[in-house]
Scaffold this motif. Structure first.
Motif, PDB file in Angstrom:
ATOM      1  N   ARG A  48       0.852  -1.189   0.000  1.00 24.86           N
ATOM      2  CA  ARG A  48       0.000   0.000   0.000  1.00 24.86           C
ATOM      3  C   ARG A  48       0.889   1.241   0.000  1.00 24.86           C
ATOM      4  O   ARG A  48       2.062   1.186   0.367  1.00 24.86           O
ATOM      5  N   ARG A  49       0.320   2.343  -0.363  1.00 23.07           N
ATOM      6  CA  ARG A  49       1.089   3.586  -0.417  1.00 23.07           C
ATOM      7  C   ARG A  49       1.556   4.012   0.977  1.00 23.07           C
ATOM      8  O   ARG A  49       0.815   3.920   1.959  1.00 23.07           O
ATOM      9  N   ASP A  50       2.812   4.454   1.039  1.00 21.87           N
ATOM     10  CA  ASP A  50       3.421   5.008   2.253  1.00 21.87           C
ATOM     11  C   ASP A  50       3.500   4.011   3.419  1.00 21.87           C
ATOM     12  O   ASP A  50       3.530   4.415   4.580  1.00 21.87           O
TER      13      ASP A  50
ATOM     14  N   TRP B 116      -8.295  -5.752  -4.608  1.00 24.57           N
ATOM     15  CA  TRP B 116      -7.727  -4.439  -4.278  1.00 24.57           C
ATOM     16  C   TRP B 116      -6.657  -4.051  -5.289  1.00 24.57           C
ATOM     17  O   TRP B 116      -6.617  -2.908  -5.764  1.00 24.57           O
ATOM     18  N   VAL B 117      -5.795  -4.986  -5.642  1.00 22.79           N
ATOM     19  CA  VAL B 117      -4.736  -4.693  -6.614  1.00 22.79           C
ATOM     20  C   VAL B 117      -5.340  -4.410  -7.985  1.00 22.79           C
ATOM     21  O   VAL B 117      -4.896  -3.513  -8.708  1.00 22.79           O
TER      22      VAL B 117
ATOM     23  N   GLN C 187      -8.195  -3.048  -8.620  1.00 24.23           N
ATOM     24  CA  GLN C 187      -8.810  -1.725  -8.599  1.00 24.23           C
ATOM     25  C   GLN C 187      -7.779  -0.597  -8.534  1.00 24.23           C
ATOM     26  O   GLN C 187      -7.981   0.462  -9.127  1.00 24.23           O
ATOM     27  N   ASN C 188      -6.689  -0.821  -7.808  1.00 27.26           N
ATOM     28  CA  ASN C 188      -5.738   0.259  -7.567  1.00 27.26           C
ATOM     29  C   ASN C 188      -4.494   0.220  -8.435  1.00 27.26           C
ATOM     30  O   ASN C 188      -3.834   1.252  -8.633  1.00 27.26           O
ATOM     31  N   VAL C 189      -4.163  -0.949  -8.957  1.00 28.80           N
ATOM     32  CA  VAL C 189      -2.949  -1.077  -9.775  1.00 28.80           C
ATOM     33  C   VAL C 189      -3.267  -1.528 -11.196  1.00 28.80           C
ATOM     34  O   VAL C 189      -2.499  -1.278 -12.117  1.00 28.80           O
ATOM     35  N   GLY C 190      -4.415  -2.166 -11.368  1.00 26.96           N
ATOM     36  CA  GLY C 190      -4.778  -2.638 -12.695  1.00 26.96           C
ATOM     37  C   GLY C 190      -4.143  -3.968 -13.052  1.00 26.96           C
ATOM     38  O   GLY C 190      -4.026  -4.317 -14.228  1.00 26.96           O
ATOM     39  N   LEU C 191      -3.742  -4.732 -12.048  1.00 26.24           N
ATOM     40  CA  LEU C 191      -3.160  -6.057 -12.243  1.00 26.24           C
ATOM     41  C   LEU C 191      -3.839  -7.043 -11.306  1.00 26.24           C
ATOM     42  O   LEU C 191      -4.405  -6.649 -10.288  1.00 26.24           O
ATOM     43  N   ASP C 192      -3.739  -8.338 -11.638  1.00 26.62           N
ATOM     44  CA  ASP C 192      -4.269  -9.354 -10.721  1.00 26.62           C
ATOM     45  C   ASP C 192      -3.426  -9.454  -9.460  1.00 26.62           C
ATOM     46  O   ASP C 192      -3.892  -9.859  -8.407  1.00 26.62           O
TER      47      ASP C 192
ATOM     48  N   THR D  69       2.230 -13.820   0.352  1.00 31.27           N
ATOM     49  CA  THR D  69       1.985 -13.782   1.786  1.00 31.27           C
ATOM     50  C   THR D  69       1.766 -12.332   2.189  1.00 31.27           C
ATOM     51  O   THR D  69       2.641 -11.490   1.948  1.00 31.27           O
ATOM     52  N   SER D  70       0.644 -12.019   2.758  1.00 32.33           N
ATOM     53  CA  SER D  70       0.298 -10.635   3.080  1.00 32.33           C
ATOM     54  C   SER D  70       0.351 -10.375   4.577  1.00 32.33           C
ATOM     55  O   SER D  70      -0.047 -11.222   5.379  1.00 32.33           O
ATOM     56  N   LEU D  71       0.844  -9.186   4.913  1.00 29.77           N
ATOM     57  CA  LEU D  71       0.907  -8.769   6.316  1.00 29.77           C
ATOM     58  C   LEU D  71       0.902  -7.248   6.388  1.00 29.77           C
ATOM     59  O   LEU D  71       1.791  -6.592   5.845  1.00 29.77           O
ATOM     60  N   ASP D  72      -0.106  -6.685   7.020  1.00 31.83           N
ATOM     61  CA  ASP D  72      -0.174  -5.242   7.284  1.00 31.83           C
ATOM     62  C   ASP D  72       0.047  -4.391   6.036  1.00 31.83           C
ATOM     63  O   ASP D  72       0.831  -3.437   6.040  1.00 31.83           O
ATOM     64  N   GLY D  73      -0.650  -4.727   4.958  1.00 28.22           N
ATOM     65  CA  GLY D  73      -0.564  -3.900   3.758  1.00 28.22           C
ATOM     66  C   GLY D  73       0.625  -4.171   2.871  1.00 28.22           C
ATOM     67  O   GLY D  73       0.901  -3.399   1.941  1.00 28.22           O
ATOM     68  N   VAL D  74       1.359  -5.250   3.118  1.00 29.23           N
ATOM     69  CA  VAL D  74       2.523  -5.615   2.305  1.00 29.23           C
ATOM     70  C   VAL D  74       2.350  -7.054   1.826  1.00 29.23           C
ATOM     71  O   VAL D  74       2.050  -7.951   2.631  1.00 29.23           O
ATOM     72  N   ALA D  75       2.519  -7.284   0.545  1.00 34.35           N
ATOM     73  CA  ALA D  75       2.446  -8.629  -0.025  1.00 34.35           C
ATOM     74  C   ALA D  75       3.825  -9.036  -0.520  1.00 34.35           C
ATOM     75  O   ALA D  75       4.499  -8.271  -1.228  1.00 34.35           O
TER      76      ALA D  75
END
Length: 257
Positions: A137-139, A209-210, A212-217, A238-244
């Motif tokens: 995610r941003r920032d 989410w990706v 919608q926001n990035v235009g990729l799967d 593997t996702s954790l706190d807004g980071v994949a």
């Protein structure tokens, strides 16, 4: 000796690449056919300019660059770094001064600037088998990126010192937390074009989410797989706190012979 790169054009046909490199990396473009000493060979003209820049980018064939360098390198601690970029903009080869001169880092910078593949052959990097694909995610702060990476690596009992590079999509190229993470762990960042990842949608679990926001799967899995084309996905997204994070390990057939 200036820190700005010298960009040496072997042929006029490389003008477009030179303009792109200069726009994105700065530096001075050298066109040997415009030099005053008409009687000197291009090799002699390059030798005369050799000490002007701490970093060189030669646009042309590796063999030509090797001939240019004959008799010039003196000490790996003081020699300029040199990267060769082919005229099609496909490969950025760290030819001289990989570690001490910064050619490895320059190869990644050149590759990211023109969409090429960085070629690094120093033993330290060659023996590291892991590539991280990261989307975020941003920032997102560096601490959360680091925690997510360590969490992903732990899934397969892997260590961060076995990581060779980090890969992401171009819209994340200047993400502060991601850049800070790469700096903290001395890892190069491979930036891949959105279109490249869209053409290779290797995603186990597409993300709404990706999309919608990035235009990729997805970002992390295809980024890691594109950056390591002979690799195997050993840790899926593997996702954790807004980071994949995804982890790919090199798979070299020659090691099984």
């Amino acid at each position: 000796m200036t820190a700005d790169p010298g960009i040496w054009l072997v042929r006029r046909e490389s003008e477009a690449l030179a303009h792109l490199l200069q726009a994105r990396l700065g530096g001075t473009v050298h066109r040997p056919w415009l030099e005053r000493d008409a009687g000197a060979s291009q090799k002699e003209r390059f030798a005369a300019k050799w000490g002007e820049h701490a970093r060189w980018i030669v646009i042309g064939a590796t063999g030509i660059a090797v001939r240019f360098l004959a008799g010039l390198p003196a000490d790996k601690h003081t020699d300029p770094a040199l990267v060769v970029l082919d005229e099609a903009g496909r490969h950025a080869v760290a030819l001289l001064g990989g570690h001490e001169g910064g050619a490895n880092a320059l190869a990644y910078a050149v590759a990211n600037a023109v969409g090429a593949s960085p070629v690094v052959t120093t033993a330290t990097e060659a023996l590291k088998p892991l590539t991280l694909g990261i989307g975020c995610r941003r920032d997102v702060p560096v601490q959360r990126i680091e925690a997510a990476v360590l969490h992903a690596l732990a899934q397969a009992d892997l260590q961060i010192d076995a990581v060779r590079e980090v890969a992401t999509v171009d819209i994340k190229a200047n993400e502060p937390g991601l850049l800070a993470f790469c700096t903290r762990h001395e890892l190069p960042l491979r930036v891949l074009a959105h279109a490249t990842l869209a053409a290779r949608p290797w995603v186990g679990r597409p993300s709404d989410w990706v999309r919608q926001n990035v235009g990729l799967d997805g970002v992390c899995e295809p980024a890691a797989l594109v950056a390591s084309p002979r690799g195997k996905l050993v840790v899926p997204k593997t996702s954790l706190d807004g980071v994949a994070v995804a982890v790919v390990m090199d798979h070299n057939d020659w090691m099984e012979v």
